[in-house]
Design a protein around this motif. Structure first.
Motif, mmCIF file in Angstrom:
data_model
loop_
_atom_site.group_PDB
_atom_site.id
_atom_site.type_symbol
_atom_site.label_atom_id
_atom_site.label_comp_id
_atom_site.label_asym_id
_atom_site.label_seq_id
_atom_site.Cartn_x
_atom_site.Cartn_y
_atom_site.Cartn_z
ATOM 1 N N ASP A 112 0.853 -1.210 0.000
ATOM 2 C CA ASP A 112 0.000 0.000 0.000
ATOM 3 C C ASP A 112 0.882 1.251 0.000
ATOM 4 N N PHE A 133 -6.581 -5.445 -1.810
ATOM 5 C CA PHE A 133 -7.733 -4.544 -1.787
ATOM 6 C C PHE A 133 -8.908 -5.109 -1.009
ATOM 7 N N LYS A 144 -3.133 -3.611 3.496
ATOM 8 C CA LYS A 144 -4.478 -3.325 2.977
ATOM 9 C C LYS A 144 -4.381 -2.059 2.139
ATOM 10 N N ALA A 145 -4.760 -2.155 0.885
ATOM 11 C CA ALA A 145 -4.714 -0.982 -0.006
ATOM 12 C C ALA A 145 -6.122 -0.472 -0.291
ATOM 13 N N GLU A 146 -6.215 0.814 -0.619
ATOM 14 C CA GLU A 146 -7.503 1.451 -0.913
ATOM 15 C C GLU A 146 -7.516 1.908 -2.371
ATOM 16 N N PRO A 147 -8.699 1.947 -2.988
ATOM 17 C CA PRO A 147 -8.780 2.367 -4.392
ATOM 18 C C PRO A 147 -8.164 3.747 -4.648
ATOM 19 N N GLU A 148 -8.189 4.622 -3.623
ATOM 20 C CA GLU A 148 -7.621 5.962 -3.798
ATOM 21 C C GLU A 148 -6.138 5.918 -4.216
#
Ligand SMILES: Cc1ncc(COP(=O)(O)OP(=O)(O)O)c(N)n1
Ligand code: 3NM
Ligand code: MG
Length: 212
Positions: A112, A133, A144-148
């Motif tokens: 991330d 994601f 944990k990655a976010e779409p942003e």
């Protein structure tokens, strides 16, 4: 076959028997648009990786689909793969590049982290991979990655980005809208109740719908 801007990047199950898996891979690749296949075998010998490459690589390459080996740049070069994917605990990017050469694809896991992705991009990586994601049962994903993150990266950088981790036909829309160039998928393709061909078709439709 319609090609969308965001494309599918299939990653194999971590354990497979090449002869039994070959028809499943063929079914997946003949069903629709797939950009790339990554052979990701964990906890097996170099010879087992070689045998799997020899059985599966031609199925992808004969269809114009790039065949990438996870974790093993030396074996990738030796077996005629199109490239290698390396993570932060694997062979460092620069060494992997020296081994596979400038014409091969080298992708780098960046979790991330904007910092890791900028480092990899500046060093010459062909793509950076962000994830996970969504929750995944395929591996213990510590990040944990976010779409942003995909939106930020794709607006600023030219280097393509791959999204990975728990991606399904149902949840992929926001990743496509945020600018993912590739969706890397294991479970939602190989464990699909109607088979890998149906899974690829459903992903192609979901991506096209998200691109509007
Ligand atoms: C496309 C893609 N993204 C991320 C990974 C994960 O790589 P890594 O962190 O090295 O973990 P392993 O897959 O080796 O367990 C990947 N393989 N592919
Ligand atoms: C191999 C891998 N790497 C990840 C990361 O976050 O770097 S998540 C993951 C597993 C992806 O499998 P599935 O599509 O079944 O969730
Ligand atoms: Mg790795």
């Amino acid at each position: 076959m319609t090609e969308t801007a965001c494309r599918l990047y299939l990653v194999t199950p971590p354990v497979l028997e090449p002869a039994a898996f070959a028809p499943k891979l063929t079914e997946a690749l003949d069903a629709g648009d797939v950009a790339c296949v990554q052979l990701r075998l964990k906890d097996c010998s170099d010879d087992a990786v070689r045998r799997a490459c020899d059985a599966l690589r031609p199925i992808a390459q004969e269809r114009g689909v790039a065949f990438i080996l996870n974790d093993h740049p030396e074996l990738a070069r030796e077996t005629g793969c199109d490239g290698v994917h390396v993570g932060q605990q694997d062979t460092p990017y620069a060494q992997a590049r020296r081994i596979v050469g400038n014409d091969a694809i080298v992708g780098v896991t960046c979790h991330d982290s904007r910092h890791l992705a900028m480092e990899a991009g500046e060093a010459g990586a062909d793509y950076v991979a962000f994830g996970a994601f969504f929750p995944t049962t395929t591996k213990d994903a510590a990040f944990k990655a976010e779409p942003e993150l995909l939106r930020w990266w794709s607006e600023l950088m030219e280097v393509p980005c791959v999204a990975i981790g728990g991606i399904t036909q149902e949840n992929c829309g926001p990743l496509v809208s945020a600018g993912a160039d590739f969706l890397a998928v294991v479970g939602a393709v190989w464990n699909h109740p109607d088979g890998p061909g149906a899974a690829v078709k459903a992903f192609n439709a979901a991506i096209a719908a998200a691109e509007g």
